[in-house]
Design an enzyme around this catalytic site. Structure first.
Site, mmCIF file in Angstrom:
data_model
loop_
_atom_site.group_PDB
_atom_site.id
_atom_site.type_symbol
_atom_site.label_atom_id
_atom_site.label_comp_id
_atom_site.label_asym_id
_atom_site.label_seq_id
_atom_site.Cartn_x
_atom_site.Cartn_y
_atom_site.Cartn_z
ATOM 1 N N SER A 143 0.857 -1.194 0.000
ATOM 2 C CA SER A 143 0.000 0.000 0.000
ATOM 3 C C SER A 143 0.886 1.234 0.000
ATOM 4 O O SER A 143 2.057 1.169 0.389
ATOM 5 C CB SER A 143 -0.857 -0.017 1.269
ATOM 6 O OG SER A 143 -1.487 1.220 1.482
ATOM 7 N N TYR A 156 -2.414 -0.807 10.326
ATOM 8 C CA TYR A 156 -2.370 -1.015 8.873
ATOM 9 C C TYR A 156 -1.029 -0.553 8.303
ATOM 10 O O TYR A 156 -0.383 -1.280 7.526
ATOM 11 C CB TYR A 156 -3.537 -0.246 8.232
ATOM 12 C CG TYR A 156 -3.683 -0.479 6.742
ATOM 13 C CD1 TYR A 156 -4.201 -1.673 6.256
ATOM 14 C CD2 TYR A 156 -3.301 0.496 5.826
ATOM 15 C CE1 TYR A 156 -4.343 -1.886 4.891
ATOM 16 C CE2 TYR A 156 -3.442 0.289 4.461
ATOM 17 C CZ TYR A 156 -3.961 -0.910 3.999
ATOM 18 O OH TYR A 156 -4.091 -1.125 2.648
HETATM 19 N N1 LIG Z 1 -8.719 -0.210 -1.623
HETATM 20 C C1 LIG Z 1 -7.665 0.530 -1.377
HETATM 21 O O1 LIG Z 1 -7.717 1.768 -1.360
HETATM 22 C C2 LIG Z 1 -6.324 -0.120 -1.166
HETATM 23 C C3 LIG Z 1 -5.180 0.686 -1.237
HETATM 24 C C4 LIG Z 1 -3.935 0.105 -1.047
HETATM 25 C C5 LIG Z 1 -3.840 -1.234 -0.765
HETATM 26 N N2 LIG Z 1 -4.961 -2.000 -0.694
HETATM 27 C C6 LIG Z 1 -4.785 -3.405 -0.380
HETATM 28 O O2 LIG Z 1 -5.321 -4.177 -1.427
HETATM 29 C C7 LIG Z 1 -5.745 -5.435 -0.910
HETATM 30 C C8 LIG Z 1 -7.154 -5.723 -1.393
HETATM 31 O O3 LIG Z 1 -7.968 -4.672 -0.938
HETATM 32 P P1 LIG Z 1 -9.394 -4.311 -1.591
HETATM 33 O O4 LIG Z 1 -9.503 -2.848 -1.541
HETATM 34 O O5 LIG Z 1 -9.569 -5.048 -2.857
HETATM 35 O O6 LIG Z 1 -10.313 -4.914 -0.425
HETATM 36 P P2 LIG Z 1 -11.737 -5.661 -0.466
HETATM 37 O O7 LIG Z 1 -12.260 -5.529 0.928
HETATM 38 O O8 LIG Z 1 -12.542 -5.160 -1.588
HETATM 39 O O9 LIG Z 1 -11.319 -7.168 -0.727
HETATM 40 C C9 LIG Z 1 -10.534 -7.853 0.226
HETATM 41 C C10 LIG Z 1 -10.857 -9.340 0.184
HETATM 42 O O10 LIG Z 1 -10.027 -9.967 1.187
HETATM 43 C C11 LIG Z 1 -10.838 -10.909 1.888
HETATM 44 N N3 LIG Z 1 -10.311 -11.113 3.245
HETATM 45 C C12 LIG Z 1 -10.271 -10.216 4.261
HETATM 46 N N4 LIG Z 1 -9.804 -10.803 5.361
HETATM 47 C C13 LIG Z 1 -9.534 -12.101 5.049
HETATM 48 C C14 LIG Z 1 -9.066 -13.210 5.790
HETATM 49 N N5 LIG Z 1 -8.808 -13.125 7.110
HETATM 50 N N6 LIG Z 1 -8.892 -14.387 5.152
HETATM 51 C C15 LIG Z 1 -9.197 -14.503 3.826
HETATM 52 N N7 LIG Z 1 -9.681 -13.491 3.088
HETATM 53 C C16 LIG Z 1 -9.852 -12.299 3.690
HETATM 54 C C17 LIG Z 1 -12.232 -10.274 1.930
HETATM 55 O O11 LIG Z 1 -13.248 -11.234 2.183
HETATM 56 C C18 LIG Z 1 -12.319 -9.637 0.551
HETATM 57 O O12 LIG Z 1 -12.884 -10.508 -0.397
HETATM 58 C C19 LIG Z 1 -5.603 -5.345 0.611
HETATM 59 O O13 LIG Z 1 -4.402 -5.981 1.003
HETATM 60 C C20 LIG Z 1 -5.518 -3.856 0.863
HETATM 61 O O14 LIG Z 1 -4.796 -3.566 2.025
HETATM 62 C C21 LIG Z 1 -6.205 -1.482 -0.892
#
Ligand SMILES: NC(=O)c1ccc[n+]([C@@H]2O[C@H](COP(=O)([O-])OP(=O)(O)OC[C@H]3O[C@@H](n4cnc5c(N)ncnc54)[C@H](O)[C@@H]3O)[C@@H](O)[C@H]2O)c1
Length: 255
Positions: A143, A156
């Site tokens: 991130s 985080y």
């Molecule tokens: N959305 C943002 O702005 C952003 C920015 C930077 C990084 N990220 C990173 O990208 C990645 C995906 O994020 P996203 O925005 O697509 O999130 P999201 O919430 O849309 O999807 C995350 C998925 O991870 C699954 N998950 C969560 N905890 C879990 C667990 N304990 N075991 C198995 N599965 C689990 C959830 O069920 C979900 O399907 C994450 O690592 C997040 O930190 C997101």
């Protein structure tokens, strides 16, 4: 060979039922991959399998809570059988809006367990297998919070800085054995995650504006844009990229 009888690369993606993980699965379904998707959400992963199958992909799934550290390796052993994973994407993540005082021990542990410890365990499990079959590619979803402090994101930020460090360390140890491992650092991405944050915000419109303004073009990224970055890092075109923190944030961390 990945799945028995297939000559496509098999990629395992965690957190693939939503957001960036699902967009990446869809992208890779069109670039010669078989898919093994992992998520804790049974309903959502079932929907994802249906969508991915409709795209013509061969997809298998595993419902697994990655915060249950002890259960990860035995579950993989059981679910994968003799399938060989060529590429790995550690994408599942969680976050809490807390500062150092308000973060509970339980929130800290869950954030570190899912974002960092599960990434470590997945790498511990797959790196030796990849090395013994001549190498492999890994992308860890980090991130912008790996680089800068975000307000009220104490656990985080710590977890995602850890993911960047873990990625570099594995690269240094195993690049010569054919492991190409990178972390990707997205800025704010308009995913299911952000939709939930906005739904809970006292003023969703103002919160969205604030989140958009962090990117220097005033827009959030899309899950598909991050999926393109991940697909590049996994592809032969990404051969010269190893141990990097690959930033995709429309200038958020450049400011
Ligand atoms: N959305 C943002 O702005 C952003 C920015 C930077 C990084 N990220 C990173 O990208 C990645 C995906 O994020 P996203 O925005 O697509 O999130 P999201 O919430 O849309 O999807 C995350 C998925 O991870 C699954 N998950 C969560 N905890 C879990 C667990 N304990 N075991 C198995 N599965 C689990 C959830 O069920 C979900 O399907 C994450 O690592 C997040 O930190 C997101």
């Amino acid at each position: 060979m990945s799945y028995s009888g297939s000559n496509k690369k098999l990629v395992l993606i965690t957190g693939a039922a939503n957001g960036i993980g699902l967009a990446t699965a869809k992208k890779l379904a069109t670039t010669g991959h078989d898919l093994f998707i992992v998520d804790k959400d049974e309903t959502e992963i079932t929907k994802a399998v249906t969508e991915l199958t409709a795209l013509g992909a061969t997809v298998k799934s595993l419902v697994l809570d990655l915060s249950d550290s002890e259960n990860i390796m035995p579950s993989l052993d059981k679910a994968l059988g003799d399938a060989h994973v060529d590429q790995l994407i550690n994408n599942a993540g969680v976050g809490f809006a807390r500062n150092v005082e308000s973060t509970t021990f339980a929130e800290w542990d869950l954030t570190i367990d899912v974002n960092l410890k599960a990434t470590f365990i997945m790498c511990k499990y797959f790196v030796p297998k990849m090395i013994s079959s001549g190498g492999g590619e890994i992308v860890n979803v980090a991130s912008a919070a790996s680089i800068i402090g975000l307000k009220n994101r104490v656990a985080y930020c710590a977890s995602k800085a850890g993911v960047a460090g873990l990625t570099r360390a594995i690269c240094v140890d195993h690049a010569a054995e054919g492991i190409r491992i990178n972390a990707i650092a997205p800025g704010t991405v308009d995913s299911t995650w952000i939709a939930k944050i906005l739904a809970d915000a006292p003023d969703p419109v103002a919160t969205r504006k604030m989140m958009e303004a962090r990117q220097l073009d005033g827009k959030m990224g899309t899950p598909e844009e991050v999926a393109n970055g991940i697909a590049f890092l996994l592809s032969p075109e990404g051969r010269f990229v190893n141990g990097s923190l690959f930033v995709m944030d429309a200038g958020l961390t450049a400011a």
